[in-house]
Motif scaffolding. Structure first.
Motif, PDB file in Angstrom:
ATOM      1  N   ALA A 187      39.501 -17.971  96.857  1.00 21.07           N
ATOM      2  CA  ALA A 187      40.923 -18.037  96.488  1.00 21.07           C
ATOM      3  C   ALA A 187      41.183 -17.620  95.041  1.00 21.07           C
ATOM      4  O   ALA A 187      42.070 -16.806  94.768  1.00 21.07           O
ATOM      5  CB  ALA A 187      41.468 -19.442  96.738  1.00 21.07           C
ATOM      6  N   TYR A 229      43.161 -14.412  93.827  1.00 23.90           N
ATOM      7  CA  TYR A 229      44.345 -14.628  92.983  1.00 23.90           C
ATOM      8  C   TYR A 229      44.247 -13.755  91.728  1.00 23.90           C
ATOM      9  O   TYR A 229      45.207 -13.082  91.337  1.00 23.90           O
ATOM     10  CB  TYR A 229      44.459 -16.103  92.592  1.00 23.90           C
ATOM     11  N   GLU A 255      50.474 -15.800  93.479  1.00 26.02           N
ATOM     12  CA  GLU A 255      50.220 -16.992  94.304  1.00 26.02           C
ATOM     13  C   GLU A 255      50.695 -16.760  95.736  1.00 26.02           C
ATOM     14  O   GLU A 255      50.000 -17.071  96.698  1.00 26.02           O
ATOM     15  CB  GLU A 255      50.950 -18.186  93.676  1.00 26.02           C
ATOM     16  N   ASP A 256      51.862 -16.190  95.844  1.00 24.74           N
ATOM     17  CA  ASP A 256      52.422 -15.903  97.162  1.00 24.74           C
ATOM     18  C   ASP A 256      51.525 -14.951  97.948  1.00 24.74           C
ATOM     19  O   ASP A 256      51.209 -15.174  99.115  1.00 24.74           O
ATOM     20  CB  ASP A 256      53.793 -15.242  96.980  1.00 24.74           C
ATOM     21  N   LEU A 257      51.130 -13.890  97.273  1.00 25.41           N
ATOM     22  CA  LEU A 257      50.321 -12.881  97.967  1.00 25.41           C
ATOM     23  C   LEU A 257      48.935 -13.438  98.298  1.00 25.41           C
ATOM     24  O   LEU A 257      48.358 -13.099  99.324  1.00 25.41           O
ATOM     25  CB  LEU A 257      50.214 -11.611  97.122  1.00 25.41           C
ATOM     26  N   THR A 258      48.420 -14.293  97.426  1.00 23.86           N
ATOM     27  CA  THR A 258      47.132 -14.914  97.728  1.00 23.86           C
ATOM     28  C   THR A 258      47.241 -15.735  99.017  1.00 23.86           C
ATOM     29  O   THR A 258      46.377 -15.654  99.900  1.00 23.86           O
ATOM     30  CB  THR A 258      46.689 -15.819  96.565  1.00 23.86           C
ATOM     31  N   GLY A 259      48.314 -16.512  99.111  1.00 25.61           N
ATOM     32  CA  GLY A 259      48.529 -17.273 100.347  1.00 25.61           C
ATOM     33  C   GLY A 259      48.604 -16.358 101.549  1.00 25.61           C
ATOM     34  O   GLY A 259      48.023 -16.635 102.602  1.00 25.61           O
ATOM     35  N   GLN A 260      49.261 -15.220 101.371  1.00 29.26           N
ATOM     36  CA  GLN A 260      49.399 -14.285 102.490  1.00 29.26           C
ATOM     37  C   GLN A 260      48.046 -13.673 102.886  1.00 29.26           C
ATOM     38  O   GLN A 260      47.781 -13.434 104.059  1.00 29.26           O
ATOM     39  CB  GLN A 260      50.370 -13.162 102.126  1.00 29.26           C
ATOM     40  N   PHE A 313      45.174 -15.079 102.844  1.00 27.33           N
ATOM     41  CA  PHE A 313      44.396 -16.005 103.664  1.00 27.33           C
ATOM     42  C   PHE A 313      45.083 -16.287 105.001  1.00 27.33           C
ATOM     43  O   PHE A 313      44.413 -16.569 105.999  1.00 27.33           O
ATOM     44  CB  PHE A 313      44.094 -17.279 102.877  1.00 27.33           C
ATOM     45  N   ARG A 335      45.788 -20.621  86.383  1.00 25.33           N
ATOM     46  CA  ARG A 335      46.549 -20.816  87.610  1.00 25.33           C
ATOM     47  C   ARG A 335      47.051 -22.259  87.660  1.00 25.33           C
ATOM     48  O   ARG A 335      46.277 -23.192  87.395  1.00 25.33           O
ATOM     49  CB  ARG A 335      45.604 -20.543  88.781  1.00 25.33           C
ATOM     50  N   THR A 346      49.040 -24.173  97.828  1.00 21.54           N
ATOM     51  CA  THR A 346      48.648 -23.013  98.636  1.00 21.54           C
ATOM     52  C   THR A 346      47.461 -23.367  99.522  1.00 21.54           C
ATOM     53  O   THR A 346      47.400 -22.998 100.694  1.00 21.54           O
ATOM     54  CB  THR A 346      48.278 -21.826  97.713  1.00 21.54           C
ATOM     55  N   PHE A 373      47.175 -23.515 103.576  1.00 21.07           N
ATOM     56  CA  PHE A 373      46.136 -22.782 104.294  1.00 21.07           C
ATOM     57  C   PHE A 373      45.377 -23.710 105.234  1.00 21.07           C
ATOM     58  O   PHE A 373      45.119 -23.381 106.390  1.00 21.07           O
ATOM     59  CB  PHE A 373      45.162 -22.140 103.297  1.00 21.07           C
ATOM     60  N   ARG A 411      53.756 -17.498 108.069  1.00 26.84           N
ATOM     61  CA  ARG A 411      53.639 -16.626 106.903  1.00 26.84           C
ATOM     62  C   ARG A 411      54.959 -16.530 106.160  1.00 26.84           C
ATOM     63  O   ARG A 411      54.996 -16.498 104.933  1.00 26.84           O
ATOM     64  CB  ARG A 411      53.161 -15.240 107.341  1.00 26.84           C
ATOM     65  N   ILE A 427      55.531 -19.745 104.058  1.00 26.13           N
ATOM     66  CA  ILE A 427      54.850 -19.937 102.781  1.00 26.13           C
ATOM     67  C   ILE A 427      55.267 -18.906 101.735  1.00 26.13           C
ATOM     68  O   ILE A 427      54.901 -19.026 100.578  1.00 26.13           O
ATOM     69  CB  ILE A 427      53.321 -19.923 102.927  1.00 26.13           C
ATOM     70  N   ARG A 462      57.406 -17.422  99.073  1.00 22.27           N
ATOM     71  CA  ARG A 462      58.489 -17.897  98.219  1.00 22.27           C
ATOM     72  C   ARG A 462      59.206 -16.725  97.533  1.00 22.27           C
ATOM     73  O   ARG A 462      60.399 -16.708  97.415  1.00 22.27           O
ATOM     74  CB  ARG A 462      57.933 -18.833  97.138  1.00 22.27           C
ATOM     75  N   VAL A 513      58.272 -10.604  98.517  1.00 22.06           N
ATOM     76  CA  VAL A 513      57.201 -10.825  99.496  1.00 22.06           C
ATOM     77  C   VAL A 513      57.822 -11.173 100.840  1.00 22.06           C
ATOM     78  O   VAL A 513      57.421 -10.676 101.892  1.00 22.06           O
ATOM     79  CB  VAL A 513      56.274 -11.962  99.018  1.00 22.06           C
TER      80      VAL A 513
END
Lengths: 206, 643
Positions: free
Chosen positions: A55, A59, A73-78, A80, B59, B67, B71, B160, B163, B165, B169
């Motif tokens: 992760a 990120y 952060e958003d794209l990282t969630g996407q 996974f 981060r 997140t 997941f 998807r 999550i 935001r 995206v």
């Protein structure tokens, strides 16, 4: 007989999307392979472990390309979530898992930039600390602008060129590691790196 | 083509980049290769510039934890799906297969097969048959509407979206999923499947008499198609389709976004005129249907009016010369011959405004259909659903329309904005006051004439539709019961505020959950990810009804191992849940790995991967512990977002 043997293997693995592809080298070590195999069977503990392994790296990779923490952060969630989706549909990784995961991240970043259409500069408050400007605010701002221009320029390279630049000079990975991630030889990565830097130079000059 | 110089620089750049990444300076590298310094220098400077980009701000631990929790919830959900869905049968087959393979295929290092060639050949035949048989399995990954697994596919899309935001995206995902819907519609048509309702968002590419092309898909127009907005080539359009199973796709509903991108242009007439139907009850407001133009009308020609497709009424005989005499807009050369060609025959000198940047949309005489109740008749002036319509000797009256009747009137708009009826046809006679019906529920299916709302079939012909409700939207219905049928008079999409919050589940029932002290209603549209249990943390996206009730949209139950400290920090809810206090159940378990419980489902699989079994035994992982660090989930975190 060897032909039959190969056919036998090819047939036996074909429908199951086993990540050990026919002739592709599986680059993860045996423990990692076992973990990934469990993850590919949607075992939650294994998925969690894989997530924890990757992760932060994903990120960072994404952040370096988009330059905005929230988006990263958003794209990282996407990334996974896509991994889970791929496992669900049996269309997961076939060779290098990490390379596959980075490719997802890379594609999401590209999609994001395409959608954004144009470069918007990141809020100064949100930007990562700037090195080597020694507190000079004017230089800091200039540097920030340059960084954004540079990020934008990366999106004008080919996908592979941008990927090699990001992995090599932002993620600070060795040529061997990049070769592994991109499923190429080290020689190919050296050549790609040269062409990528050259192309980036041209884009920045133009 | 690379030159010798390129080859040299490739090697030098590789070497220098290694040293620079290790801390060397550009100058040091150039000093090492003075003969190539001029060529190398700009490359290394660029490299250093890029290297500067590597800094990543710390981060946010809270965001990162969130997140991860999301997941893990999705991962648990996936594991649960695997247990319950028929997809497992092929996995079992896979395991069986792998076992077979293990029997006959030599291990690494072995050079021979431990099996006579004849038997091996027989096995190959079996395996080949298996390959062919399980071809359908991989196909299930690309499930289509109507497939058993299709809801899984769409549910993962919702997760998807849940999550995401960042608006960019999110919009990207929406576009991606819209593209999927297009491919699915195409596949459904190609496979000759019969599906009653398919959604499609795309770009209107061509407009012909009975066909549109939307994002490459050829759509036949249903005779009763509802079109909201002015269809022009190039506009974005949201469609509902029907696949009859003959390879075609039928358009039954389309909402065209206006060229300015302001969403579907709402029919002005529908939005503003809501006259009360004579003899109706107070709650039953009879409203006119959207006024309907005969055909596609350019947005420039009639920006204030809805342009819906005109359905030729039975017995229609177009022969009213006065209508065209006053027209200021005439058909362009692109006008396709249609049944109303005689109306538009005498062109005037005034030309229609045409677009030059795109294929000209069909521009036709502006005729409208007004469908509704005749509220009054005074001389030559009829009021139909609040619209004054002039009737003259040329007006064709079919089936004796009169006050109180429901009629369909074909009218032309004159330059002074008055309407003259070409024809008025009776659709229904006045009848005894029907029982009013009023309710609010979710739109489940929408056809051209009937919609299903909250499980009830509602006739929508003639009803006013407001707010362009889509499948899944909450709508308010006002209508009347006509014997066994409910006829809608108006259907209004309810714009709900969406709220998101997170909290501890303190009560669970079949129809609701109490999360963070707030009751969240569950209905058939609510997507629950994970297993809601008292004491677990859930993230909730819910619609807030006008009366304050919350209807769950997505409820994501987080993995308990991700937030083990929650039970310690969360005070017991001071309500009915005192006996359901979560702490005892969680703390009574080993704190490390409750998430590993689901893995026993893997054990039924036979000999395929024996290594799985031992590894599935609970073992605390450091990574899980790391993320179990103090979670700020103490009670309710509520954030209101735009609906």
């Amino acid at each position: 007989m060897s032909l039959l043997n190969s056919l036998f293997w090819a047939l036996s693995f074909a429908p199951f999307n086993v990540f050990k592809g026919g002739n592709a080298a599986c680059t993860e070590n045996p423990d990692q392979q076992a973990l990934l195999e469990r993850a590919s069977r949607a075992e939650p503990a294994a998925l969690g472990e894989v997530y924890d392994q990757y992760a932060d790296r994903i990120y960072a990779y994404v952040y370096r390309r988009v330059g905005q923490a929230e988006v990263a952060e958003d794209l990282t969630g996407q990334v996974f979530m896509r991994m889970l989706e791929a496992i669900r549909t049996g269309q997961g990784w076939r060779t290098s898992f990490s390379g596959w995961l980075y490719r997802i991240a890379h594609n999401l970043v590209i999609d994001y930039y395409r959608r954004r259409g144009r470069v918007t500069l990141v809020d100064i408050d949100e930007a990562a600390p700037i090195r080597a400007t020694h507190g000079d605010p004017v230089r800091s701002t200039e540097s920030l602008l340059n960084r954004e221009q540079l990020r934008a320029a990366l999106f004008q390279l080919t996908e592979e060129q941008a990927q090699v630049i990001t992995l090599r000079f932002m993620d600070e990975r060795s040529i061997a590691e990049v070769a592994d991630l991109m499923d190429k030889t080290e020689g190919a990565i050296k050549a790609l790196q040269y062409r990528a830097v050259l192309a980036l130079r041209r884009v920045m000059q133009s | 083509m690379t030159t010798r110089s390129d080859d040299i620089l490739t090697g030098l750049l590789a070497e220098c980049s290694d040293s620079i990444l290790a801390g060397a300076t550009v100058k040091a590298c150039l000093d090492r290769h003075p003969q190539h310094a001029a060529a190398l220098e700009p490359l290394l400077t660029t490299l250093v510039d890029v290297h500067e980009l590597r800094a990543v701000p710390v981060r946010s631990s809270a965001t990162a934890a969130r997140t991860r929790e999301q997941f893990m919830a999705a991962a648990m959900h996936l594991a649960e799906e695997r247990r319950t869905l028929p997809a497992t049968w092929w996995e079992r087959l896979a395991a069986w297969w792998a076992g077979i393979v293990a029997l006959f295929v030599p291990r690494a290092g072995s050079r021979t097969l431990g099996m006579p060639i004849g038997l091996l050949a027989a096995m190959l035949v079996v395996i080949l048959a298996g390959v062919l048989a399980t071809g359908g399995v991989t196909a299930s990954a690309k499930s289509l509407p109507g497939d058993l697994l299709y809801p899984i596919k769409t549910s993962s899309e919702r997760v998807r979206l849940f999550i995401a935001r960042d608006p960019m995206v999110r919009s990207g995902l929406e576009q991606e999923f819209a593209a999927r819907r297009r491919h699915e519609a195409q596949a459904v048509a190609e496979q000759g499947r019969r599906i009653d309702s398919l959604s499609l968002d795309g770009t209107l590419e061509t407009i012909n008499d009975n066909h549109w092309t939307v994002s490459g898909l050829d759509l036949a127009l249903d005779p009763a198609v509802q079109i909201i907005g002015a269809p022009v080539v190039g506009a974005r359009v949201r469609c509902v389709l029907r696949a009859p199973g003959d390879g075609s796709l039928i358009l039954i509903y389309a909402a065209v976004e206006d060229p300015a991108g302001n969403g579907a242009s709402a029919p002005a007439a529908t939005a503003t005129s809501t006259p009360t139907r004579p003899a109706a009850t107070a709650t039953a407001t009879a409203t006119p249907t959207a006024t309907v133009t005969e055909s596609a009308v350019s947005a420039a020609a009639a920006p204030d009016l809805p342009a819906q497709r005109w359905r030729e009424p039975e017995g229609w005989e177009p022969a009213v010369p006065t209508a065209t005499a006053t027209r200021t807009r005439v058909p362009t050369a692109t006008r396709t011959p249609g049944p109303t060609a005689t109306l538009t025959a005498p062109p005037t000198a005034t030309l229609a405004p045409t677009r030059t940047d795109m294929p000209a949309p069909r521009v036709e005489p502006l005729r409208y259909r007004i469908e509704g109740w005749v509220e009054s008749i005074e001389g030559d002036q009829w009021i139909i659903n609040g619209t004054v319509v002039n009737v003259n000797s040329a007006t064709k009256l079919i089936d004796d329309p009169d006050r109180g009747c429901k009629v369909s009137a074909l009218v032309v708009k004159k330059t002074d904005d008055s309407y003259t009826a070409l024809q008025i046809k009776t659709l229904a006679r006045p009848e005894a006051t029907p029982e009013p019906v009023e309710f609010t529920d979710f739109l489940q299916e929408r056809g051209s004439e009937w919609w299903t709302i909250g499980g009830t079939r509602i006739r929508v012909s003639g009803a006013t539709i407001e707010g362009d409700p889509q499948i899944g939207d909450l709508v308010s219905v006002k209508g009347e019961r006509h014997q066994s049928e409910i006829w809608a008079l108006s259907i209004t999409a309810i714009q709900l505020t969406e709220v998101q919050f997170e909290g501890i589940i303190s009560a669970v029932s079949g129809s609701s959950l109490v999360v963070g002290g707030q009751t969240v209603l569950i209905d058939s549209q609510t997507q629950i990810i994970g297993t809601p249990e008292v004491g677990r943390v859930a993230q909730v996206a819910a619609f807030q009804m006008p009366d304050g009730r919350l209807i769950g949209k997505v409820i994501m139950v987080l993995d308990p191992t991700s937030t083990p400290t929650v039970t310690a920090t969360q005070p017991p809810t001071p309500t009915e849940t005192s006996t359901l206090e979560p702490t005892p159940t969680l703390t009574s378990e080993p704190t490390s790995t409750p998430t590993l419980e689901p893995t026993p489902t893997l054990t039924p699989e036979p000999t395929s991967t024996p290594t799985l079994e031992p590894t599935s035994t609970p073992e605390p992982t450091s990574t899980l512990e790391a993320t179990a660090s103090p979670s700020p989930v103490s009670g309710l975190r509520c954030a209101k977002i735009d609906a």
